[in-house]
Scaffold this motif. Structure first.
Motif, PDB file in Angstrom:
ATOM      1  N   TRP A  67     -45.124 -44.132  23.270  1.00 23.84           N
ATOM      2  CA  TRP A  67     -45.375 -44.216  24.732  1.00 23.84           C
ATOM      3  C   TRP A  67     -44.717 -45.277  25.150  1.00 23.84           C
ATOM      4  O   TRP A  67     -43.885 -45.190  26.257  1.00 23.84           O
ATOM      5  CB  TRP A  67     -46.846 -44.426  24.870  1.00 23.84           C
ATOM      6  N   SER A  83     -33.385 -41.121  28.638  1.00 20.12           N
ATOM      7  CA  SER A  83     -34.812 -40.840  27.943  1.00 20.12           C
ATOM      8  C   SER A  83     -34.592 -39.392  27.071  1.00 20.12           C
ATOM      9  O   SER A  83     -35.637 -39.402  26.192  1.00 20.12           O
ATOM     10  CB  SER A  83     -35.745 -40.751  28.936  1.00 20.12           C
ATOM     11  N   ILE A  84     -33.874 -38.612  27.268  1.00 21.61           N
ATOM     12  CA  ILE A  84     -33.811 -37.629  26.371  1.00 21.61           C
ATOM     13  C   ILE A  84     -33.766 -37.844  24.950  1.00 21.61           C
ATOM     14  O   ILE A  84     -33.825 -37.234  24.114  1.00 21.61           O
ATOM     15  CB  ILE A  84     -32.488 -36.362  26.872  1.00 21.61           C
ATOM     16  N   TRP A  85     -32.816 -39.045  24.778  1.00 24.39           N
ATOM     17  CA  TRP A  85     -32.602 -39.555  23.125  1.00 24.39           C
ATOM     18  C   TRP A  85     -34.085 -39.871  22.610  1.00 24.39           C
ATOM     19  O   TRP A  85     -34.081 -39.942  21.693  1.00 24.39           O
ATOM     20  CB  TRP A  85     -31.662 -40.750  23.335  1.00 24.39           C
ATOM     21  N   TRP A 144     -41.966 -39.238  19.748  1.00 27.22           N
ATOM     22  CA  TRP A 144     -43.307 -38.912  19.660  1.00 27.22           C
ATOM     23  C   TRP A 144     -43.796 -38.125  18.478  1.00 27.22           C
ATOM     24  O   TRP A 144     -45.007 -38.199  18.301  1.00 27.22           O
ATOM     25  CB  TRP A 144     -43.549 -37.682  20.563  1.00 27.22           C
ATOM     26  N   ASP A 171     -37.045 -38.368  22.900  1.00 26.79           N
ATOM     27  CA  ASP A 171     -38.024 -37.528  22.723  1.00 26.79           C
ATOM     28  C   ASP A 171     -38.480 -37.224  21.337  1.00 26.79           C
ATOM     29  O   ASP A 171     -39.699 -36.748  21.100  1.00 26.79           O
ATOM     30  CB  ASP A 171     -37.681 -36.014  23.357  1.00 26.79           C
ATOM     31  N   ARG A 172     -37.631 -37.468  20.443  1.00 30.91           N
ATOM     32  CA  ARG A 172     -38.018 -37.411  19.059  1.00 30.91           C
ATOM     33  C   ARG A 172     -39.241 -38.343  18.646  1.00 30.91           C
ATOM     34  O   ARG A 172     -39.764 -38.312  17.458  1.00 30.91           O
ATOM     35  CB  ARG A 172     -36.918 -37.584  17.841  1.00 30.91           C
ATOM     36  N   ASN A 229     -40.882 -44.544  25.332  1.00 30.58           N
ATOM     37  CA  ASN A 229     -40.704 -43.574  26.228  1.00 30.58           C
ATOM     38  C   ASN A 229     -40.603 -44.129  27.791  1.00 30.58           C
ATOM     39  O   ASN A 229     -39.821 -43.763  28.779  1.00 30.58           O
ATOM     40  CB  ASN A 229     -41.182 -42.380  26.225  1.00 30.58           C
TER      41      ASN A 229
END
Length: 166
Positions: free
Chosen positions: A110, A125-127, A132, A129-130, A113
């Protein structure tokens, strides 16, 4: 003259660690890195997922090393003096630590991100996503490995020193 404080079971628990053999922190941290990294790497090869192959060496392995190292330091320094840690069955303690470290992994994901958005790097921020999946899963695996192996070594040393473990 017998000293009653030396016959107390708590004294045996605390003194058992002074002769503890078998739990070498760097070796345990290495195992906590290699185990999930190799399995995730193999999974990435089988499925053809390039991001999983990269994550195996970075976020999965890195999180595992960090959790294993911090937990290993705590176990060596304070673990054997905590009754709530050395008395219950090993599996119960492993599950408890796995849940705690998974929760810490979710919190770390959290934070990871939210930081790019707070400092204006929302495009990157797409980098993240993993994380989580990677952070909680790595924390769970690393804490399970460290706790299980430490308790096993502790119990072996405790029985060798005359303790009456169940």
């Amino acid at each position: 003259m017998k000293h009653s404080h030396k016959t107390d079971p708590a004294y045996a628990l605390a003194s058992a660690g002074s002769e503890e053999k078998g739990f070498v922190l760097w070796r345990e941290v290495l195992m906590a890195y290699v185990s999930p990294a190799v399995m995730a790497g193999i999974g990435g090869l089988i499925t053809g997922d390039r991001s999983l192959q990269i994550a195996a060496l970075t976020t999965i392995g890195g999180t595992s090393v960090l959790i294993a190292w911090l937990l290993g330091l705590w176990l060596r320094k304070r673990g054997r003096s905590k009754r709530w840690f050395v008395e219950p069955p090993r599996l119960l303690v492993v599950v408890m630590f796995a849940l705690v470290c998974a929760s810490l992994g979710f919190f770390a994901a959290w934070v990871t991100n939210r930081v790019p958005d707070m400092i204006g790097l929302s495009d990157y921020s797409i980098w993240f996503d993993r994380v989580w999946i990677d952070f909680p899963l790595s924390g769970t695996i690393a804490s399970s490995i460290m706790t299980w192996r430490w308790r096993k070594v502790f119990e072996e040393n405790y029985t060798l020193n005359g303790g009456d473990r169940r």
